[in-house]
Design an enzyme around this catalytic site. Structure first.
Site, short mmCIF file in Angstrom:
data_model
loop_
_atom_site.label_atom_id
_atom_site.label_comp_id
_atom_site.label_asym_id
_atom_site.label_seq_id
_atom_site.Cartn_x
_atom_site.Cartn_y
_atom_site.Cartn_z
CB ALA A 1 41.90 30.45 35.40
N GLY A 2 43.22 31.10 32.36
CA GLY A 2 43.82 30.39 31.22
C GLY A 2 45.29 30.69 31.07
NE ARG B 1 44.00 30.59 21.46
CZ ARG B 1 42.70 30.89 21.43
NH1 ARG B 1 42.09 31.07 20.28
NH2 ARG B 1 42.00 31.00 22.55
CG ASP C 1 40.75 36.97 26.62
OD1 ASP C 1 39.59 37.32 26.84
OD2 ASP C 1 41.05 35.97 25.92
NE ARG D 1 96.74 68.99 36.54
CZ ARG D 1 97.15 70.27 36.45
NH1 ARG D 1 98.42 70.57 36.46
NH2 ARG D 1 96.25 71.23 36.37
C1 UD1 Z 1 35.56 32.83 24.58
C2 UD1 Z 1 34.12 32.42 24.32
C3 UD1 Z 1 33.75 32.87 22.91
C4 UD1 Z 1 33.92 34.36 22.80
C5 UD1 Z 1 35.33 34.80 23.22
C6 UD1 Z 1 35.37 36.29 23.35
C7 UD1 Z 1 33.60 30.36 25.53
C8 UD1 Z 1 33.50 28.89 25.45
N1 UD1 Z 1 34.00 30.98 24.42
O1 UD1 Z 1 36.37 32.15 23.65
O2 UD1 Z 1 32.41 32.54 22.63
O3 UD1 Z 1 33.67 34.78 21.47
O4 UD1 Z 1 35.67 34.24 24.50
O5 UD1 Z 1 36.66 36.75 23.60
O6 UD1 Z 1 33.32 30.92 26.57
N2 UD1 Z 1 39.40 30.98 31.16
C9 UD1 Z 1 39.45 30.55 32.46
N3 UD1 Z 1 39.37 29.22 32.73
C10 UD1 Z 1 39.23 28.30 31.77
C11 UD1 Z 1 39.17 28.74 30.43
C12 UD1 Z 1 39.25 30.07 30.16
O7 UD1 Z 1 39.57 31.36 33.38
O8 UD1 Z 1 39.15 27.10 32.10
C13 UD1 Z 1 39.51 32.41 30.88
C14 UD1 Z 1 40.74 32.73 30.05
O9 UD1 Z 1 41.85 33.02 30.88
C15 UD1 Z 1 40.29 33.94 29.23
C16 UD1 Z 1 38.78 33.77 29.15
O10 UD1 Z 1 38.42 32.83 30.13
O11 UD1 Z 1 40.59 35.16 29.88
C17 UD1 Z 1 38.35 33.28 27.78
O12 UD1 Z 1 38.99 32.08 27.49
P1 UD1 Z 1 39.58 31.79 26.04
O13 UD1 Z 1 40.20 30.46 26.06
O14 UD1 Z 1 40.39 32.92 25.58
O15 UD1 Z 1 38.21 31.71 25.24
P2 UD1 Z 1 37.97 32.03 23.70
O16 UD1 Z 1 38.38 30.86 22.90
O17 UD1 Z 1 38.56 33.34 23.36
CA CA Z 2 39.89 34.76 24.31
#
Ligand code: UD1
Ligand code: CA
Length: 458
Positions: free
Chosen positions: A11-12, A16, A103, A440
């Protein structure tokens, strides 16, 4: 694999990435990042997959396909919150659930199976997939007690300097007992640097309650890597591409320079085909045996038979029959069906045309919205005028017809079987079979004219 429901978090926004396109949909070798994760879950045998979407939800749903269920997280309050949203779509009680971040495109079905098998076999309440990196960077750290059991997962930005040194990282992939996940998600608080509900906090709470938290360590460090920005995207794309290239080479394809060959995930190539450098084979390409492709060729969603040569050319949404030669510098645009043993040479553009077997279209032509019969010969510089400023019209060139060089065929127009068109003609009316069409003005020859001019007479 034991029966498992899958939850994929996507959902993110992917802030970045600095992109208008939601992160989930950025392609890696022709397949969206999150689709790689869905496919790994499906291959592993996950029975029911719920993908959490939010940012650009409609676009993401469309881009990822309709074979999974979706849950919409309106506000992205963290990975823990995203899981809670997914659970509103899941009515089952008991059993286990796999949670994966959307991701991490290199995730393999094998490692998911291993995670699920270990989780069930050990009777753990939660199992986290980890790996050891030289520097765990921005990943969450796996904090273990003296006796080695998992105590917590701490995000890089929440780490103490000592915790930062930990090299075992959280992949973001877990197995949980479903009912316990539901219970513990109700207890997490957004008390961290980002003010988010962290899924990872479930682990610490469970450990504190004396629940069994296990870890599966992946030896392959790549498969758990996530994509957060475009440097990750390029790095992981390189790994995926190398795997595709290796599959093709093991299937008998010669790739002169793997570092400058770019096949998408579903590309098929027959044995003894040679691919020269700077060749891009995008989604949906199927290439037969014994072909020579490239250098400097791009093909998109096109099918090529056996023994075909394509040199320095572009082919999009088209098919090419056995033994045909294309290029250099041909542009085959969407909707072409090119027959066997055709010769399409330099600076030929074709679009939405059916070109029969053994046609010669050797130089400098535009063939659009046309049907060209078998064995027709189309001279250099022939142009089909398919567009009158309002509509597109068809040109039909019969089998064995001969179109003289530099002819202009003003569509709609038909050149009959075996007919000739004189070089330099502008053809506005049909030419019947076996006839000669000349459009032509007649040549005039003035004897002695040049000589008189030189002598100043005119
Ligand atoms: C997250 C983990 C981290 C891990 C890493 C591995 C947490 C708090 N952290 O960090 O420990 O090492 O993944 O890749 O879990 N997402 C949602 N809804 C939200 C937030 C995020 O669906 O509200 C989804 C994002 O779209 C993404 C995934 O969750 O696909 C991970 O979110 P992201 O913000 O990338 O987390 P990281 O900081 O990478
Ligand atoms: Ca991530």
């Amino acid at each position: 694999m034991p029966d498992m429901i899958g939850i994929i978090l996507a959902a993110g926004k992917g802030t970045r990435m600095k992109s208008k396109l939601p992160k989930a949909l950025h392609p890696i070798c022709g397949k969206p990042i999150t689709r790689w994760v869905i496919d790994a879950c499906n291959t592993a045998g996950v029975t029911d997959c719920v993908v959490v979407i939010g940012h650009g939800a409609d676009q993401v749903r469309e881009g990822l396909g309709s074979d999974v269920r979706y849950a919409v997280q309106e506000e992205q309050l963290g990975t823990g919150h995203a899981c809670k949203v997914a659970l509103t779509e899941i009515t089952a009680t008991g059993g286990n659930v796999i949670v994966a971040t959307g991701d991490t495109p290199l995730l393999s079905a094998e490692i998911l199976k291993r995670l699920a098998d270990d989780h069930v076999a050990s009777g753990a309440d939660a199992t986290v997939l980890t790996t050891i990196l030289p520097d765990a960077g921005h990943y969450g750290r796996i904090i273990r007690t003296e006796d080695g059991s998992v105590q917590a997962i701490v995000e890089a930005r929440d780490c103490t300097p000592e915790q930062r040194e930990v090299r075992e990282m959280n992949s973001g992939i877990f197995c949980f007992k479903l009912d316990l996940l539901r219970e513990y998600l109700g207890r997490i608080k957004p008390a961290n640097a980002q003010g988010e509900y962290y899924l990872t906090d479930v682990v610490a709470l469970m450990a504190r309650d004396g629940r069994k938290v296990a870890a599966v360590i992946s030896d392959d460090t790549d498969i758990v890597l996530g994509i957060n920005h475009r440097i990750d995207l390029a790095y992981l794309t390189g790994i995926v591409r190398q795997r595709i290239l290796e599959r093709l080479m093991l299937d008998g394809v010669t790739i002169i320079d793997p570092s400058s060959t770019y096949p998408d995930f579903d590309v098929q190539v027959g044995p003894d085909t040679v691919i020269y450098p700077m060749t891009v084979l995008e989604k949906g390409c199927r290439i037969g045996e014994g072909c020579v492709i490239g250098p400097s060729t791009r093909m998109v969603n096109s099918g090529v038979g056996d023994g075909v040569t394509v040199l320095s050319s572009n082919i999009v949404d088209s098919t090419v029959g056995n033994g045909t030669q294309i290029g250099p510098f041909a542009n085959i645009r969407p909707g072409c069906r090119i027959g066997k043993n055709v010769k399409i040479g330099d600076f030929v553009e074709a679009k939405n045309s059916e070109i029969g077997d053994s046609v010669s279209l050797a130089h400098l032509s535009y063939v659009g919205d046309s049907t060209v019969g078998d064995h027709a010969n189309i001279g250099a510089g022939t142009i089909t005028c398919n567009y009158d400023g309002r509509t597109k019209n068809r040109t039909v060139i019969g089998p064995n017809a001969f179109i003289g060089s530099n002819s202009t065929l003003v569509a709609p127009v038909e050149i009959g079987e075996g007919a000739y068109v004189a070089a330099g003609s502008v053809i506005t009316e049909d030419v019947p079979p076996d006839a000669l069409g000349i459009g032509r003005s007649r040549q005039t020859v003035k004897p002695g004219w040049a000589k008189r001019r030189r002598e100043g007479a005119q």
